[in-house]
Design a protein around this motif. Structure first.
Motif, PDB file in Angstrom:
ATOM      1  N   VAL A 161       0.806  -1.250  -0.135  1.00  0.00           N
ATOM      2  CA  VAL A 161      -0.193   0.126  -0.103  1.00  0.00           C
ATOM      3  C   VAL A 161       0.958   1.347  -0.050  1.00  0.00           C
ATOM      4  N   ILE A 162       1.842   1.398   1.021  1.00  0.00           N
ATOM      5  CA  ILE A 162       2.852   2.439   1.101  1.00  0.00           C
ATOM      6  C   ILE A 162       3.593   2.541  -0.531  1.00  0.00           C
ATOM      7  N   ILE A 163       3.971   1.307  -1.115  1.00  0.00           N
ATOM      8  CA  ILE A 163       4.595   1.521  -2.312  1.00  0.00           C
ATOM      9  C   ILE A 163       3.551   2.172  -3.466  1.00  0.00           C
ATOM     10  N   ILE A 164       2.116   2.109  -3.646  1.00  0.00           N
ATOM     11  CA  ILE A 164       1.376   2.423  -4.249  1.00  0.00           C
ATOM     12  C   ILE A 164       1.354   3.931  -4.141  1.00  0.00           C
ATOM     13  N   ILE A 165       1.413   4.357  -2.885  1.00  0.00           N
ATOM     14  CA  ILE A 165       1.182   5.829  -2.573  1.00  0.00           C
ATOM     15  C   ILE A 165       2.688   6.505  -3.220  1.00  0.00           C
ATOM     16  N   LEU A 166       3.764   5.846  -2.894  1.00  0.00           N
ATOM     17  CA  LEU A 166       4.735   6.403  -3.570  1.00  0.00           C
ATOM     18  C   LEU A 166       4.893   6.375  -5.097  1.00  0.00           C
ATOM     19  N   GLN A 167       4.178   5.412  -5.711  1.00  0.00           N
ATOM     20  CA  GLN A 167       4.193   5.271  -7.022  1.00  0.00           C
ATOM     21  C   GLN A 167       3.330   6.561  -7.583  1.00  0.00           C
ATOM     22  N   ASP A 168       2.065   6.784  -7.041  1.00  0.00           N
ATOM     23  CA  ASP A 168       1.266   8.024  -7.406  1.00  0.00           C
ATOM     24  C   ASP A 168       2.191   9.311  -7.328  1.00  0.00           C
ATOM     25  N   LEU A 169       2.929   9.460  -6.317  1.00  0.00           N
ATOM     26  CA  LEU A 169       3.641  10.663  -6.075  1.00  0.00           C
ATOM     27  C   LEU A 169       4.706  10.678  -7.348  1.00  0.00           C
ATOM     28  N   ARG A 170       5.482   9.799  -7.771  1.00  0.00           N
ATOM     29  CA  ARG A 170       6.518   9.758  -8.674  1.00  0.00           C
ATOM     30  C   ARG A 170       5.911  10.110 -10.031  1.00  0.00           C
ATOM     31  N   PHE A 171       4.563   9.653 -10.308  1.00  0.00           N
ATOM     32  CA  PHE A 171       4.139   9.560 -11.592  1.00  0.00           C
ATOM     33  C   PHE A 171       3.605  11.273 -11.514  1.00  0.00           C
ATOM     34  N   GLU A 218       7.905  11.123   8.002  1.00  0.00           N
ATOM     35  CA  GLU A 218       8.237  12.552   7.764  1.00  0.00           C
ATOM     36  C   GLU A 218       8.152  12.886   6.200  1.00  0.00           C
ATOM     37  N   TYR A 219       8.508  11.921   5.680  1.00  0.00           N
ATOM     38  CA  TYR A 219       8.540  12.198   4.049  1.00  0.00           C
ATOM     39  C   TYR A 219       7.198  12.187   3.516  1.00  0.00           C
ATOM     40  N   LEU A 220       6.144  11.213   3.927  1.00  0.00           N
ATOM     41  CA  LEU A 220       4.882  11.316   3.539  1.00  0.00           C
ATOM     42  C   LEU A 220       4.087  12.555   3.853  1.00  0.00           C
ATOM     43  N   ILE A 221       4.205  13.058   5.119  1.00  0.00           N
ATOM     44  CA  ILE A 221       3.546  14.236   5.614  1.00  0.00           C
ATOM     45  C   ILE A 221       4.111  15.171   4.657  1.00  0.00           C
TER      46      ILE A 221
END
Length: 271
Positions: free
Chosen positions: A97-107, A139-142
């Motif tokens: 789930v966290i990986i999907i969040i980071l992928q959305d940010l990267r896109f 901290e990064y996600l916030i």
């Protein structure tokens, strides 16, 4: 009747407005905050003394591009961590789930590879304990919640390492090269042109050494001839001396003949 219909229209419009407002607000909210609570669960499910490898850029060096610089590295780190668990593990599902969040940010970001290349000397590779790793990730996600695609990414100067200092000292202490004989022949300081070699230097030396073989053979032949001539002359001299001695011995009368002649003379005298 008309009043009831008017109130009905008002209620319907009000409900539609609420629905549209909520949907638009949920669309604006970043998916980062939806499952950030899973970090707390992962922090307590994974052993505290476990070391998680991470490649990151510190916030003081990344500046405005800190979120963009770390999105791909954290995604790769979580992929490696997810492979440590089984397919049916709850930890693996939470990490996915966290990986999907980071992928959305990267896109959402653009030119991530180019910015990472410009900040390449600022990346650090470490192994963090579980608590420190997930605190950094939280901290990064916030910070990424309201982060936009910033284009003001200017990397600071690369940090000076001990290896760079040693290389710089070597360049200063290195003695200038001594000019060769060909360089000294050029009075204006120019570099004399070297004629191209037909054969390598090693081959030329071996050919020169081979030339000494026939010279040594010729010298050996001359010495042997002189010695053989001297030996022949010595043999002739020895042969002449031996012939003289044999001739004198051949002309000398035998001892018995002398005795017989003396006896004959004595007989003649007595008669």
């Amino acid at each position: 009747m008309k009043k009831s219909k008017s109130w009905l229209h008002v209620c319907v419009h009000f409900l539609l407005w609420i629905i549209l407002t909520i949907s638009s607000y949920s669309a604006k909210v970043s998916p980062v905050t939806d499952d950030i609570s899973k970090l707390f669960t992962l922090k307590h499910n994974i052993p505290k003394d476990y070391r998680i490898p991470v490649r990151y850029v510190p916030k003081e060096e990344g500046g405005m591009c800190w979120v963009k610089l770390n999105v791909f590295s954290l995604e790769s780190s979580l992929h490696d961590l997810a492979h440590k668990f089984g397919n049916i593990s709850s930890n693996r599902n939470d990490i996915s789930v966290i990986i999907i969040i980071l992928q959305d940010l990267r896109f959402k970001f653009s030119l991530v590879d180019l910015v990472m290349y410009e900040f390449d000397c600022h990346y650090r590779e470490e192994r963090w304990q579980t608590e420190k790793y997930f605190d950094f990730l939280e901290e990064y996600l916030i910070a990424a919640k309201n982060e936009g695609d910033s284009y003001d990414c200017h990397p600071p100067p690369c940090p000076v390492t001990l290896h760079d200092v040693l290389d710089a000292s070597d360049t200063y202490t290195e003695a200038p090269p001594t000019p060769s004989s060909e360089d000294r022949e050029c009075p204006t300081g120019c570099t004399a042109r070297k004629e191209p070699r037909l054969l390598p230097e090693v081959v030329e030396r071996s050919l020169i050494s081979l030339l000494f073989i026939p010279l040594l053979a010729l010298a050996f032949l001359l010495v042997w001839k002189v010695r053989s001539r001297r030996n022949g002359e010595d043999l002739e001299e020895n042969a002449g001396e031996s012939g003289v001695f044999t001739g004198t011995e051949g002309t000398a009368p035998p001892l018995d003949a002398e005795i017989s002649e003396k006896n004959m003379l004595n007989v003649i005298e007595t008669v």
